[in-house]
Design a protein around this motif. Structure first.
Motif, PDB file in Angstrom:
ATOM      1  N   GLU A 149      -5.271  11.233   0.390  1.00 52.55           N
ATOM      2  CA  GLU A 149      -6.641  10.739   0.566  1.00 52.55           C
ATOM      3  C   GLU A 149      -6.708   9.471   1.418  1.00 52.55           C
ATOM      4  OE1 GLU A 149      -8.311  10.278  -3.303  1.00 52.55           O
ATOM      5  OE2 GLU A 149      -7.772  12.304  -3.898  1.00 52.55           O
ATOM      6  N   TYR A 199       0.844  -1.189   0.000  1.00 51.93           N
ATOM      7  CA  TYR A 199       0.000   0.000   0.000  1.00 51.93           C
ATOM      8  C   TYR A 199       0.883   1.244   0.000  1.00 51.93           C
ATOM      9  CZ  TYR A 199      -4.345  -2.507   0.930  1.00 51.93           C
ATOM     10  OH  TYR A 199      -5.445  -3.311   0.825  1.00 51.93           O
ATOM     11  N   PRO A 251      -4.729   5.440   2.477  1.00 52.67           N
ATOM     12  CA  PRO A 251      -3.938   4.354   1.883  1.00 52.67           C
ATOM     13  C   PRO A 251      -4.625   3.789   0.634  1.00 52.67           C
ATOM     14  CG  PRO A 251      -5.054   3.595   3.844  1.00 52.67           C
ATOM     15  CD  PRO A 251      -5.332   5.052   3.739  1.00 52.67           C
ATOM     16  N   PHE A 252      -3.800   3.494  -0.375  1.00 47.78           N
ATOM     17  CA  PHE A 252      -4.271   2.880  -1.604  1.00 47.78           C
ATOM     18  C   PHE A 252      -3.374   1.702  -1.939  1.00 47.78           C
ATOM     19  CE2 PHE A 252      -6.293   7.000  -2.277  1.00 47.78           C
ATOM     20  CZ  PHE A 252      -7.536   6.613  -2.749  1.00 47.78           C
ATOM     21  N   LEU A 253      -3.940   0.735  -2.592  1.00 47.56           N
ATOM     22  CA  LEU A 253      -3.185  -0.431  -3.027  1.00 47.56           C
ATOM     23  C   LEU A 253      -2.165   0.018  -4.068  1.00 47.56           C
ATOM     24  CD1 LEU A 253      -3.123  -3.471  -2.509  1.00 47.56           C
ATOM     25  CD2 LEU A 253      -4.721  -3.760  -4.380  1.00 47.56           C
ATOM     26  N   THR A 301      -1.355   8.208   0.544  1.00 48.77           N
ATOM     27  CA  THR A 301      -1.575   9.439  -0.214  1.00 48.77           C
ATOM     28  C   THR A 301      -2.313  10.422   0.684  1.00 48.77           C
ATOM     29  OG1 THR A 301      -3.701   8.711  -1.100  1.00 48.77           O
ATOM     30  CG2 THR A 301      -1.731   8.112  -2.365  1.00 48.77           C
ATOM     31  N   PRO A 313      -2.609  -2.659  -8.098  1.00 49.08           N
ATOM     32  CA  PRO A 313      -3.944  -3.263  -8.136  1.00 49.08           C
ATOM     33  C   PRO A 313      -3.973  -4.663  -8.742  1.00 49.08           C
ATOM     34  CG  PRO A 313      -4.004  -1.014  -8.973  1.00 49.08           C
ATOM     35  CD  PRO A 313      -2.575  -1.375  -8.798  1.00 49.08           C
TER      36      PRO A 313
END
Length: 182
Positions: A39, A34, A41-43, A37, A46
C-alpha cells in the motif's frame, strides 16, 4: 540605493547559508524508519522519537547559524545602515529556514535492506520533515534578537544618560546630608 543593496546582499547570503543548514540538518538529524508495503511506505515504529528529534535538530542548527548571522550582521552594519541589515536578517532568515527544510528533506540516505524474523523487509530512512513548523522562526528570531541586544548594549555604553549630570551628583556627596535636620 545602498540600503537596498545591503538588504539584498544580506538576504542572498542567508539564502546560501540556508542550503548549507539544510545539508547540516540532514547529516545530524535521525531519520525515522519506514517500511515499504503493498500500500506504500509506512512508519516502521509509530512510537519513534525521531520525528521530534528532527524538529529539535532543525532548531539547533538554524538557531546557531542565526546567532552567528546576527553577530556578523551587527559588526558589519556599524558603519551606518543597520536598518537594511536588520530587515535583511529577518527576511533572509525566513528564506534560509525555508530553503533548509527543502534541502534537508531532499538529501536522503540510500535504502537499506534487513532481515526480520526470517523474512526480508526493506527498511529505509524516511525523509526529514518538520512537524512543529514554529521552529522555522528560530533563525530570524535569534538573528534579529541578538542584533538588537548588541545594539542596546552599545547604545547604553555610549549614552550620555549612563552618567547623568555629566558624572556629577547635583546634591553633593551623600555624607553632607543629615537626617536630623528634618
Amino acid at each position: 540605493m545602498r540600503h537596498a543593496r545591503d538588504f539584498a546582499v544580506t538576504v542572498l547570503v542567508l539564502g546560501l547559508l540556508g542550503v548549507v543548514a539544510g545539508v547540516l540538518w540532514s547529516l545530524l538529524a535521525p531519520r525515522p524508519p519506514y517500511v515499504m508495503t503493498g500500500e506504500g511506505p509506512f512508519l516502521a515504529d509509530p512510537s519513534t522519537q525521531a520525528l521530534i528529534a528532527d524538529d529539535g535538530w532543525f532548531a539547533v542548527v538554524t538557531g546557531a547559524i542565526g546567532l552567528a548571522c546576527g553577530a556578523v550582521g551587527y559588526s558589519l552594519s556599524r558603519r551606518g545602515r543597520p536598518l537594511a541589515v536588520v530587515l535583511g536578517l529577518a527576511a533572509g532568515g525566513l528564506l534560509a529556514s525555508y530553503l533548509a527544510t527543502l534541502v534537508g528533506g531532499a538529501v536522503n540516505l540510500a535504502p537499506a535492506s534487513i532481515t526480520a524474523s526470517g523474512k526480508a523487509v526493506s527498511v529505509f530512512p524516511g525523509p526529514l520533515a518538520l512537524t512543529a513548523h514554529g521552529v522555522m522562526y528560530a533563525w530570524p528570531t535569534l538573528a534579529v534578537g541578538l542584533f538588537f541586544a548588541l545594539e542596546g548594549i552599545a547604545g547604553y555604553r555610549d549614552s550620555p544618560l549612563r552618567t547623568p549630570f555629566g558624572g556629577q551628583d547635583p546634591y553633593g556627596p551623600l555624607s553632607s546630608y543629615d537626617i536630623s535636620d528634618r
